[in-house]
Design an enzyme around this catalytic site. Structure first.
Site, PDB file in Angstrom:
ATOM      1  N   VAL A 127      71.019 122.162  38.548  1.00 18.08           N
ATOM      2  CA  VAL A 127      70.997 123.037  37.410  1.00 18.08           C
ATOM      3  C   VAL A 127      71.850 124.117  37.630  1.00 18.08           C
ATOM      4  O   VAL A 127      72.972 124.377  37.007  1.00 18.08           O
ATOM      5  CB  VAL A 127      69.637 123.622  37.128  1.00 18.08           C
ATOM      6  CG1 VAL A 127      69.543 124.541  35.839  1.00 18.08           C
ATOM      7  CG2 VAL A 127      68.529 122.212  36.694  1.00 18.08           C
ATOM      8  N   CYS A 128      71.348 125.108  38.605  1.00 25.47           N
ATOM      9  CA  CYS A 128      71.903 126.449  38.561  1.00 25.47           C
ATOM     10  C   CYS A 128      73.529 126.285  39.116  1.00 25.47           C
ATOM     11  O   CYS A 128      74.490 127.298  39.020  1.00 25.47           O
ATOM     12  CB  CYS A 128      71.156 127.361  39.532  1.00 25.47           C
ATOM     13  SG  CYS A 128      69.550 127.611  38.767  1.00 25.47           S
TER      14      CYS A 128
END
Length: 263
Positions: free
Chosen positions: A167-168
């Protein structure tokens, strides 16, 4: 750190260099540190194609995304101690090579938790490192201030690490890649909820042309040659990335000391 530097000064000025056979003292002492030093110390200037095969530290920005203590508690694909050690080594590699560092955290006052303390302490003391606060964006590439900070460096190669990888890290990596940046993701300075999540993210990013690497790869590609006056500082960084390498250097210096004592 001082012991490591003393060790690698011996390694790099001795006749028997552990990692390469050739002596390099004369050229190294004639050089001064500069942004192109990683190429100045090579005996053969790489062709444009050969040099493009490796990442260029002189065009790089290090992006450290969401290395937060709350998120660490969800990481299951890498040991937390290794994740923290590699993240710190990555930051120090960038500092040694004068690579700009931009870092951020997702909701640091919430359950994701604050940045890991040792990283925050290191970067807060670095006047050239920039912390960018976000306004709730999951992807740092959706934050205007963050993207502006990257653009302001004038550099087009992004070295990215963070938590979570899927995600990040993956979101801004894919977005930046789509906008024309060269993107390298440091997998062992990143962490995810499972090996499956990490593998899926790596596969997705690799399919887009994003290169997955390790901290040791970034260290070696940035370092490029022992033929440089700051070789001892680079040697110390190898000891941070690999505790075993630290042990190798300690054994070597002790052996040298024993030989000198016998004489």
């Amino acid at each position: 750190m001082k012991t490591l530097k003393r060790t690698f000064l011996a390694l790099t000025t001795g006749a028997a260099m552990l990692m390469q056979p050739a002596a390099f003292i004369t050229a190294a002492h004639a050089q001064q540190a500069s942004g192109t030093l990683h190429l100045d110390g090579l005996s053969k200037t790489p062709s444009e194609a050969a040099n493009a095969a490796l990442y260029d530290p002189n065009d790089a920005v290090l992006l450290l995304l969401d290395h937060q203590t709350g998120l660490f508690q969800t990481v299951n694909d890498i040991e937390i101690d290794a994740l923290r050690r590699n993240t710190m080594a990555l930051a120090r590699i960038a500092q040694q090579a004068d690579i700009p560092i931009i870092y951020t955290a997702s909701e640091p006052n919430g359950s994701n938790g604050p940045l890991m303390a040792e990283l925050e302490e290191l970067l807060e003391a670095d006047e050239d490192a920039q912390y960018i606060a976000r306004q709730g964006e999951v992807s740092s590439w959706d934050n205007a201030d963050f993207v502006e900070a990257v653009e302001a460096t004038g550099r087009k190669t992004l070295v990215i690490a963070g938590v979570w990888t899927s995600v990040c890290v993956a979101f801004p990596a894919l977005q930046a890649d789509a906008e024309g940046y060269e993107v390298v993701v440091v997998m062992d300075a990143s962490g995810d909820v499972s090996k499956l999540a990490s593998d899926a993210a790596m596969t997705r990013m690799a399919a887009a042309g994003i290169a997955p690497v390790t901290t040791n790869t970034i260290l070696s590609e940035t370092h490029r040659t022992w033929n440089r006056p700051d070789a001892a500082d680079w040697g110390a960084l190898y000891g941070e990335v690999s505790p075993g390498y630290h042990a190798v250097s300690e054994s070597f210096i002790r052996a040298q000391d024993a030989v000198k004592s016998a004489d």
